[in-house]
Design an enzyme around this catalytic site. Structure first.
Site, PDB file in Angstrom:
ATOM      1  N   ARG A 298      51.156 -11.925  72.393  1.00  0.00           N
ATOM      2  CA  ARG A 298      52.606 -11.837  72.559  1.00  0.00           C
ATOM      3  C   ARG A 298      52.956 -12.580  73.835  1.00  0.00           C
ATOM      4  NH1 ARG A 298      54.354  -6.397  74.653  1.00  0.00           N
ATOM      5  NH2 ARG A 298      54.629  -7.650  76.525  1.00  0.00           N
ATOM      6  N   HIS A 302      57.957  -7.567  75.383  1.00  0.00           N
ATOM      7  CA  HIS A 302      57.992  -6.744  74.167  1.00  0.00           C
ATOM      8  C   HIS A 302      59.331  -6.916  73.456  1.00  0.00           C
ATOM      9  CE1 HIS A 302      57.682  -3.416  71.409  1.00  0.00           C
ATOM     10  NE2 HIS A 302      58.757  -2.883  71.933  1.00  0.00           N
ATOM     11  N   TYR A 311      53.093  -5.075  84.153  1.00  0.00           N
ATOM     12  CA  TYR A 311      51.780  -4.699  83.624  1.00  0.00           C
ATOM     13  C   TYR A 311      50.903  -5.880  83.199  1.00  0.00           C
ATOM     14  CZ  TYR A 311      54.480  -5.250  79.271  1.00  0.00           C
ATOM     15  OH  TYR A 311      55.275  -5.734  78.277  1.00  0.00           O
TER      16      TYR A 311
HETATM   17  C1  LIG Z   1      56.985   6.286  66.037  1.00  0.00           C
HETATM   18  C2  LIG Z   1      57.318   5.365  67.150  1.00  0.00           C
HETATM   19  N1  LIG Z   1      56.848   5.635  68.382  1.00  0.00           N
HETATM   20  C3  LIG Z   1      57.160   4.832  69.423  1.00  0.00           C
HETATM   21  C4  LIG Z   1      57.956   3.746  69.250  1.00  0.00           C
HETATM   22  C5  LIG Z   1      58.328   2.870  70.444  1.00  0.00           C
HETATM   23  N2  LIG Z   1      57.710   1.564  70.335  1.00  0.00           N
HETATM   24  C6  LIG Z   1      58.371   0.522  69.800  1.00  0.00           C
HETATM   25  S1  LIG Z   1      57.416  -0.807  69.671  1.00  0.00           S
HETATM   26  C7  LIG Z   1      56.104  -0.037  70.364  1.00  0.00           C
HETATM   27  C8  LIG Z   1      54.820  -0.769  70.533  1.00  0.00           C
HETATM   28  C9  LIG Z   1      54.299  -1.281  69.244  1.00  0.00           C
HETATM   29  O1  LIG Z   1      53.161  -2.042  69.457  1.00  0.00           O
HETATM   30  P1  LIG Z   1      52.455  -2.818  68.278  1.00  0.00           P
HETATM   31  O2  LIG Z   1      52.263  -1.920  67.110  1.00  0.00           O
HETATM   32  O3  LIG Z   1      51.251  -3.456  68.838  1.00  0.00           O
HETATM   33  O4  LIG Z   1      53.501  -3.918  67.833  1.00  0.00           O
HETATM   34  P2  LIG Z   1      54.125  -5.102  68.710  1.00  0.00           P
HETATM   35  O5  LIG Z   1      55.354  -4.542  69.335  1.00  0.00           O
HETATM   36  O6  LIG Z   1      53.124  -5.530  69.697  1.00  0.00           O
HETATM   37  O7  LIG Z   1      54.471  -6.171  67.745  1.00  0.00           O
HETATM   38  C10 LIG Z   1      56.430   1.269  70.697  1.00  0.00           C
HETATM   39  C11 LIG Z   1      55.539   2.225  71.369  1.00  0.00           C
HETATM   40  C12 LIG Z   1      58.440   3.509  67.942  1.00  0.00           C
HETATM   41  N3  LIG Z   1      59.244   2.472  67.662  1.00  0.00           N
HETATM   42  N4  LIG Z   1      58.107   4.328  66.914  1.00  0.00           N
END
Ligand SMILES: Cc1ncc(C[n+]2csc(CCOP(=O)(O)OP(=O)(O)O)c2C)c(N)n1
Ligand SMILES: [Mg+2]
Lengths: 404, 335
Positions: A298, A302, A311
């Site tokens: 990425r 985010h 971080y």
């Molecule tokens: C059930 C839930 N818990 C927490 C979140 C908050 N949240 C949004 S994106 C994220 C990280 C997701 O990481 P990843 O699965 O690696 O996907 P990326 O964002 O890197 O594409 C979090 C913790 C959420 N959207 N849904």
């Protein structure tokens, strides 16, 4: 199918009604195979087990298994993949700018993940169906989602930018991991209907920690569902590095569920496309689910609300910048004499046009009617809600009348 | 000592004090360590207390709450952060079927001093699942205490009381008020966790609010004063138990009750208050209690949230209704 273990034989030798697939050893003919006897990250560097066709320097290397799956990808198709990747990056940059200018509430950049998304989505058929998270705007583009429909949810005018059935793509999922179960159920439906369409679940490295994702793999394995678990390991879940979610490569997890996996260089559009085609072929021909870990990075925050400087290690970022997915295809196309000045100019014109149209349509989006908040809560009329709606309508005309 | 702090910094100060006071206190959640939480409520705490006590967890809410239960078995006092209201549902089973009931099931042998912090509510123009008010599900569940703060002082005091509570506490934080500043007296003699607070006195109408809408209710009371009305505002603070005695005493004085919350109306906290107060004060009521709430719909897209959230005007309209003044429903009929 291996006959060594026969879990589906009932005691009296009759086949149970739901004949579950017998346990199968993870297939050893899949490239980048995840099997139970693999070494952990300490025994093998993550790099060397990545399947790759295009090196970061743009050299095309021979990968006997994968090569056959992209043998038909000719110069024109390579240019078209290149164009898609350039265009989606342009859309992404434009959307980030629109957010900065207050035109969008939020945007989750896909910068750096273009090859993972375009390479996989372009391998699909129209009748396949994808279930994604919020970051797969390039997948949406490749599925044929209209530009303006990409931004509705981020501008806050709707919760669904498009009708899922128009493009074979579900409304992007914000609840991490939930869509993997939906994809699995969809695939079971395809199987029951006797069609060879495939469901694809896109999710992140962080998502693999959610119970839903494990449950999806269990259902998919038990029912031998034609589903692909496509995990973009972009190394981060907001601020959490992938090592917190998985102490071994993510591709190592699914074999334990009875689902073979591949670990591909997610910045290599050809490797991603080949892996996806292998998985699609397995699914269409009764081979069941496959897990693909596309290893990528990425490159942006985010979301536009995030501050990675809190971080992220700058050196790691630099390292990945050198593996850029577009740059490496560009280098390859140049060396193959495909990327002529003409082609370059055409791609630039196209991405300029898309960006202009994207911006204009985004800015032109109108707010929905107030009373539309009451629509589509239920499929059939609901007396309690009808009453609230009428009272609120009365309230609105009362305040608009200037009484209050 | 008194200091001006935002609500989120006050929570941070309360958590820091809780960590310092008791080494069995642990913080756990997604992005709470290195990042300091997406709202920075836990900012700096990992650096101060170490990764052993301020724990970035894998991305799994059921995992966070479920392992907190195991830690409680070992005598720890976990403080779990759920990143946003809409992400609490993966943990719903662990909260409702386990956290809420284990003290009862173990005949009182196990205590569950678990705090579950939840930024909640709308008004920040967020994408879906980021603006919800799920408090009623938990207030409906026996075994859980449910509280919500509305100002920096209460944020500081209540989070410390929640962490010190031997009962599990759902601690709802009004996210749109995280940046509101106020005086925090670190040595304040805090009200008991289960009590409401009268934040404006009045004699015509009792207006009950909590969390993000307390500020809106206070604004409404000021506006009503311009119209010659005296509105008493109660910050409920605790949704389970509800401090009905405080509400009852107020309604006996005013004879009129308006309740406001962002959460949907049906089966909500407002319904419970209206029913209980009607029961307690039937002969003192001059008008039927009125609720000003979110509608019975999913939280709408950001560009429509003003058509969901109770605001000053909708509250004043309900005040007019209980006062028998002209209002939006004057002459209204259901047909
Ligand atoms: C059930 C839930 N818990 C927490 C979140 C908050 N949240 C949004 S994106 C994220 C990280 C997701 O990481 P990843 O699965 O690696 O996907 P990326 O964002 O890197 O594409 C979090 C913790 C959420 N959207 N849904
Ligand atoms: Mg990720």
């Amino acid at each position: 199918m291996s006959s060594a273990t026969s879990v589906d034989k009932s005691v009296d030798g009759e086949k149970p009604e739901l004949a579950h697939k017998q346990f199968e050893e993870p297939r050893s003919d899949l490239p980048g195979l995840g099997g139970s006897d693999r070494g952990g990250p300490d025994e093998r560097g993550p790099e060397e087990e990545l399947v790759q066709i295009l090196t970061p320097m743009g050299e095309r290397i021979s990968q006997p298994v994968l090569d056959t799956w992209v043998a038909d990808v000719d110069g024109d198709q390579l240019v078209s993949l290149y164009e898609d990747m350039v265009v989606v990056r342009r859309i992404d940059v434009e959307a980030t700018a629109l957010q900065r200018q207050g035109e969008l509430g939020l945007w989750p950049p896909l910068l750096g993940q273009e090859a993972s998304q375009i390479g996989s989505a372009r391998a699909l058929r129209k009748d396949d169906f994808v279930f994604t998270s919020y970051r797969e705007n390039a997948v949406a583009y490749a599925r044929g989602v209209q530009l303006v429909d990409l931004v509705r949810v981020w501008r806050g005018t709707a919760f669904s930018g498009w009708n899922p059935f128009d493009v074979g793509m579900a409304t992007p999922q914000v609840i991490i991991g939930a869509q993997t179960l939906h994809a699995t159920g969809y695939a079971i439906g395809c199987q029951k209907d006797g069609v060879d369409s495939v469901a694809v679940a896109y999710f992140g490295d962080g998502a693999t920690s959610q119970g839903d994702v494990s449950e999806a793999m269990i259902f998919a394995a038990s029912f031998n569902a034609p589903v692909i678990f496509f995990c973009q390991n972009n190394q981060w879940a907001i601020s959490e590095p992938v090592g917190l979610q998985a102490v071994r490569p993510i591709a190592d997890r699914s074999p334990g569920f009875g689902i073979p996996s591949m670990r591909v260089d997610g910045n290599d559009v050809l490797a991603v496309m080949a892996a996806t085609r292998i998985a699609l072929d397995r699914a269409r021909t009764g081979g069941g689910p496959t897990f693909i870990e596309a290893v990528t990075y990425r490159m942006g925050p985010h979301t536009t609300s995030d501050d990675p400087s809190r971080y992220e290690d700058g050196a790691e970022h630099e390292e990945w910048a050198a593996k850029d997915p577009i740059l490496r295809l560009e280098r390859y196309l140049e060396s193959a004499g495909i990327l002529t000045d003409e082609v370059r100019a055409a791609v630039k014109t196209k991405s300029d046009e898309v960006a202009r149209e994207f911006r204009a349509e985004c800015v032109g989006l109108k707010n929905p009617e107030p009373l539309s908040v009451f629509e589509n809560v239920y499929a059939a009329p609901h007396s309690g809600l009808e009453r609230q709606k009428r009272q609120y309508a009365a309230y609105l005309s009362y305040v608009e009348g200037g009484t209050r | 000592m008194t200091e001006q702090l935002t609500l989120s910094r006050a929570l941070n100060a309360g958590l820091r004090r809780s960590l310092a006071d008791n080494d069995r206190v642990l913080l756990m959640g997604e992005d709470i360590g290195t990042l300091g939480g997406v709202f920075r409520v836990t900012d700096g705490l990992k650096a101060e207390f170490g990764a052993d006590r301020v724990i970035d967890t894998p991305l799994a809410e059921a995992g966070i709450v479920g392992t907190a239960i195991g830690l409680a078995y070992r005598g720890y006092r976990p403080v779990c952060e759920i990143q946003f209201d809409g992400f609490i549902y993966p943990a719903f089973d662990q909260i409702v079927a386990q956290v809420a009931k284990l003290h009862y099931r173990t005949g009182g042998n196990l205590v569950l001093p678990i705090t579950i912090r939840v930024p909640y509510g709308g008004g920040i123009g967020a994408v879906e699942h980021h603006s919800e008010s799920p408090e009623a599900y938990f207030a409906h569940t026996a075994g859980l205490r449910v509280v919500t703060c509305a100002n920096p002082q209460d944020a500081y005091s209540m989070i410390r009381e929640a962490v010190a509570s031997d009962d599990p506490v759902l601690f709802f934080e009004p996210k749109r008020r995280y940046w509101v500043k106020g005086d925090v007296d670190f040595e304040e003699e805090a009200l008991p966790l289960g009590s409401a607070r009268i934040v404006a006195t009045g004699s015509d109408v009792t207006l009950v609010a909590y969390g993000p809408l307390v500020a809106t209710a206070l604004d409404a009371a000021l506006a009503a004063a311009d119209d010659g009305l005296s509105v008493e505002v109660i910050d409920l603070r605790s949704l389970s138990p509800v401090d009905f005695d405080t509400v009852e005493a107020s309604v006996r004085k005013t004879g009129r009750l308006v309740i406001t919350h962002e959460a949907a109306q049906s089966g909500g906290i407002g319904a419970e208050i209206a029913a209980s107060i009607t029961d307690r004060c039937f002969y003192h009521l001059e008008a039927a209690p009125q609720r000003v709430t979110g509608f019975d719909i999913p939280y709408p897209p950001a560009k429509l949230e003003e058509h969901f959230l109770p605001d000053l005007d909708r509250i004043l309209d309900a005040v007019d209704r209980v006062m028998g003044r002209e209002n939006s429903l004057t002459g209204w009929s259901a047909s």
